[in-house]
Design an enzyme around this catalytic site. Sequence first.
Site, short mmCIF file in Angstrom:
data_model
loop_
_atom_site.label_atom_id
_atom_site.label_comp_id
_atom_site.label_asym_id
_atom_site.label_seq_id
_atom_site.Cartn_x
_atom_site.Cartn_y
_atom_site.Cartn_z
N ARG A 174 -3.23 16.31 4.93
CA ARG A 174 -3.77 14.35 5.14
C ARG A 174 -3.29 13.94 6.76
NH1 ARG A 174 -2.95 9.56 4.70
NH2 ARG A 174 -5.17 7.79 4.59
N HIS A 230 0.85 -1.07 -0.01
CA HIS A 230 0.04 -0.01 -0.55
C HIS A 230 1.09 1.61 0.09
CE1 HIS A 230 0.94 -1.43 4.50
NE2 HIS A 230 0.88 0.05 5.11
C1 OGA Z 1 1.53 3.43 7.58
C2 OGA Z 1 0.70 3.28 6.27
C3 OGA Z 1 -0.90 4.46 5.63
C4 OGA Z 1 -2.11 5.77 5.68
O1 OGA Z 1 1.71 3.73 8.08
O2 OGA Z 1 2.49 2.13 8.02
O3 OGA Z 1 0.64 2.78 6.04
O4 OGA Z 1 -2.65 6.21 5.64
N1 OGA Z 1 0.18 4.69 6.38
O5 OGA Z 1 -1.50 7.16 6.24
NI NI Z 2 1.73 0.97 5.89
#
Ligand code: OGA
Ligand code: NI
Length: 330
Positions: free
Chosen positions: A276, A266
Amino acid sequence: MEESDPPFVEFYKNLFDNQKTNDIGVFDDVEECEVPTIDLSQLHQGGREAADCKREIAEASQKWGFFQVINHGVSLDVLEKMRCEQMKVFKKTFYDKANNHCNLNFPAGSYRWGTPSATCLRQLAWSEAFHIPLTDISNMGGLTSLSTTMDQFAMMVSNLAENLAEILAEQLGHKSNFFKENCWPSTCYLRLNRYPPCPVPSQVFGLMPHTDSDFLTILHQDQIGGLQLVKDGKWIAVKPKKEALIINIGDLFQAWSNDVYKSVEHRVVANKHRERFSVAYFFCPSYDTVIQSCVENSIYKKFSFREFRQQVQDDVKRLGYKIGLPRFIL
Ligand code: OGA
Ligand code: NI
């Protein structure tokens, strides 16, 4: 650019100067969709409803590695307080955050921003974070409203994490105390993320593509959006849903389940106009905990969480990126 924002452009000037407009593709053809939503109130109804709910959790963890939960038991009041405290601490000046952690007694190195090892723009994370081992929250001494709120948040979320982990184990036929015995609130981490507005969101990530090095992660994000994940080989954008918490499977659960549950890549896309916020709770075991497949014919050799972390850190230092589980294939 406010004085609370980290000096991305000045500090990484060379990367910006050398950049031959290299698009990272975050806006190409990325569909927005809702990850499976699971209503956890069904768990309290017992019988068929509870059994169905547990199956949905396991199924989402296999097919998506991601899902969101509603009626999760974490009070809205605590979530809102956490967000409010988080916004307050990031509003402090960059100098204050970077040099004395805003006098919060956070452990050294808990404030992070950008990517010190970046050699090109696509390796630069346009974000700042407080990454805090939960052991340290109770040691923070001064009872600030931030530490009290983090404590409350962590307590509620850790219950949820343990319940979900046990359900996932049970669905694999393992009714075990493994998580109770090895993952305690004090072995987990809390990460407060802020993604400042970014002048070049098509060229840098808010957070680079990665998988999480834990059993599972519980994320509370605001309504801005920007989180994307890989599904069937394609990046898709997660549509924010108010009051939901996002759960994702980490590398350790993938190894423990012998690849049944998926630790999915991701990333976060930067936003040109709006900041954000998100808070992530990383459900981790103690460093000595040995992770091995709960079934035979294990894909991975067994490893302690300490070894795993060390390997990840070594790879990041040496190669600039994490290899993760493939390092431990038998
Ligand atoms: C993380 C992560 C996603 C986000 O901190 O490992 O994937 O939306 N964060 O902040
Ligand atoms: Ni993450």
